[in-house]
Design a protein around this motif. Structure first.
Motif, short mmCIF file in Angstrom:
data_model
loop_
_atom_site.label_atom_id
_atom_site.label_comp_id
_atom_site.label_asym_id
_atom_site.label_seq_id
_atom_site.Cartn_x
_atom_site.Cartn_y
_atom_site.Cartn_z
N HIS A 185 -10.61 3.50 -6.59
CA HIS A 185 -11.45 3.99 -5.50
C HIS A 185 -11.05 5.40 -5.03
O HIS A 185 -11.02 5.71 -3.84
N GLY A 186 -10.71 6.24 -5.98
CA GLY A 186 -10.33 7.60 -5.65
C GLY A 186 -8.87 7.80 -5.31
O GLY A 186 -8.42 8.92 -5.09
N GLY A 187 -8.09 6.71 -5.28
CA GLY A 187 -6.67 6.81 -5.03
C GLY A 187 -6.33 6.89 -3.55
O GLY A 187 -7.17 7.19 -2.70
N GLY A 188 -5.08 6.59 -3.24
CA GLY A 188 -4.62 6.66 -1.85
C GLY A 188 -3.30 5.95 -1.66
O GLY A 188 -2.70 5.44 -2.60
N ASP A 189 -2.84 5.94 -0.41
CA ASP A 189 -1.57 5.31 -0.04
C ASP A 189 -1.82 4.22 0.99
O ASP A 189 -2.63 4.41 1.91
N LEU A 190 -1.10 3.12 0.84
CA LEU A 190 -1.12 2.05 1.83
C LEU A 190 0.31 1.85 2.33
O LEU A 190 1.09 1.10 1.74
N PRO A 191 0.70 2.54 3.42
CA PRO A 191 2.06 2.37 3.95
C PRO A 191 2.24 0.96 4.50
O PRO A 191 1.37 0.43 5.19
N SER A 192 3.38 0.34 4.22
CA SER A 192 3.67 -0.99 4.74
C SER A 192 4.12 -0.88 6.20
O SER A 192 4.36 0.21 6.71
N PHE A 193 4.27 -2.04 6.85
CA PHE A 193 4.43 -2.03 8.30
C PHE A 193 5.73 -1.43 8.80
O PHE A 193 5.83 -1.03 9.96
N SER A 194 6.76 -1.38 7.97
CA SER A 194 8.01 -0.77 8.44
C SER A 194 8.35 0.51 7.67
O SER A 194 9.52 0.91 7.59
#
Length: 311
Positions: A121-130
């Motif tokens: 989907h075009g790429g990206g980052d999903l930072p985790s909660f900590s």
């Protein structure tokens, strides 16, 4: 000496991800081994453990997935601080408690200092909660856990010399949970520490569900009644029957969703047919054809009107 090892199936991925992070984290005397895979990750990691087990100067062995990047500049200092406790056997940056199966993420995850970087989907980052502790929830903490996510694992010298990955469980899935269970059963601690990493992986967590299911069954059978695995309300038979019923219910819901989608599509087709068959639609057909033939006519008229002198 803190050593680093990685099992490599795709050299390009290793050079873009793991190698960059290892070079950032390693010290001058660190030994780095990027070993071509020799089958399963269980077997490859065991070969790395065997290679370092006789090193008397070994302070820790860091196992890094080829698609993981350590981004913590003080990584080695953190490792030494955690392993200063001789009871600590394993260290990671993602961990959970209350683990009952290979699906450890369904338990209580207490630390997750990583980013999932994806290309779909075009790429990206999903930072985790900590990843950013200032924004972390109240339950986020470092410390002792029951299992770690194995994409970055730090092994104490005692673990390197005394524990091995169970090659009978499969090719990939469950290696980290089983290893953590072995370490804990041997009386050593499994802990999370405050170091950050990036995991370059696709959004779909289990692209090979059959292999995952097989590993789930094997690990549950191996640890049945030990270390909390399989614990829960009712007997194993009751839980198995409920799991089977839940799976059937999920398939039924999927089928119902499919039927509902088909009904919605038919409803839209009927609405479209009613519109195109109406008298008003047929009467206005010549105007639509004219507009298609002269798509720029309104703009041309507007420009001409603007150039004409006002009276």
């Amino acid at each position: 000496m803190i050593a680093f090892g990685s099992s490599v199936t795709e050299p390009g991925v290793y050079s873009r991800c793991a190698e960059v992070g290892i070079k950032r984290a390693a010290e001058r005397d660190s030994e780095i081994r990027a070993m071509p895979s020799i089958g399963s990750i269980f077997r490859s990691y065991n070969a790395l453990l065997d290679a370092f087990s006789e090193r008397e100067d070994l302070e820790a062995l860091v196992l890094v997935h080829q698609d993981a990047e350590i981004v913590e500049p003080d990584f080695c200092a953190i490792v030494r601080r955690e392993l200063a406790d001789p009871k600590v056997g394993l260290v990671g940056c993602v961990g959970a408690i209350g683990v009952r199966s290979i699906a450890w993420w369904e338990a209580s995850v207490t630390c997750a200092s990583f980013i999932n970087r994806y290309e779909e989907h075009g790429g990206g980052d999903l930072p985790s909660f900590s990843w950013a502790w200032n924004d972390a929830p109240a339950y986020a903490r470092v410390g002792e856990v029951e299992t770690l996510d194995g994409f970055v694992l730090v092994l104490s010298p005692w673990v390197v010399r005394n524990v091995r990955f169970d090659e009978g469980l499969g090719k990939f899935h469950g290696y980290d949970l089983d290893f953590c269970l072995q370490v804990r059963e041997a009386g050593r601690k499994v802990v999370t520490a405050d170091f950050r990493a990036i995991h370059y992986r696709q959004l779909e967590m289990v692209p090979d569900p059959e292999d995952w299911i097989d590993a789930h069954v094997k690990l549950a059978d191996k640890w049945d009644g030990r270390m909390g695995i399989g614990a829960g309300a009712g007997s194993w038979r009751q839980r198995a029957l409920r799991a089977e019923a839940s799976a059937d219910a999920a398939r039924l819901k999927d089928h119902m969703n499919e039927l509902e989608m088909e009904a919605r599509v038919r409803e839209l087709h009927r609405a479209l047919a009613e519109t195109t068959d109406s008298i008003s639609w047929r009467i206005t057909a010549p105007f639509r054809r004219l507009r298609r033939q002269r798509p720029h006519a309104p703009a041309q008229v507007a420009r001409r009107s603007a150039l004409e002198p006002t009276q």
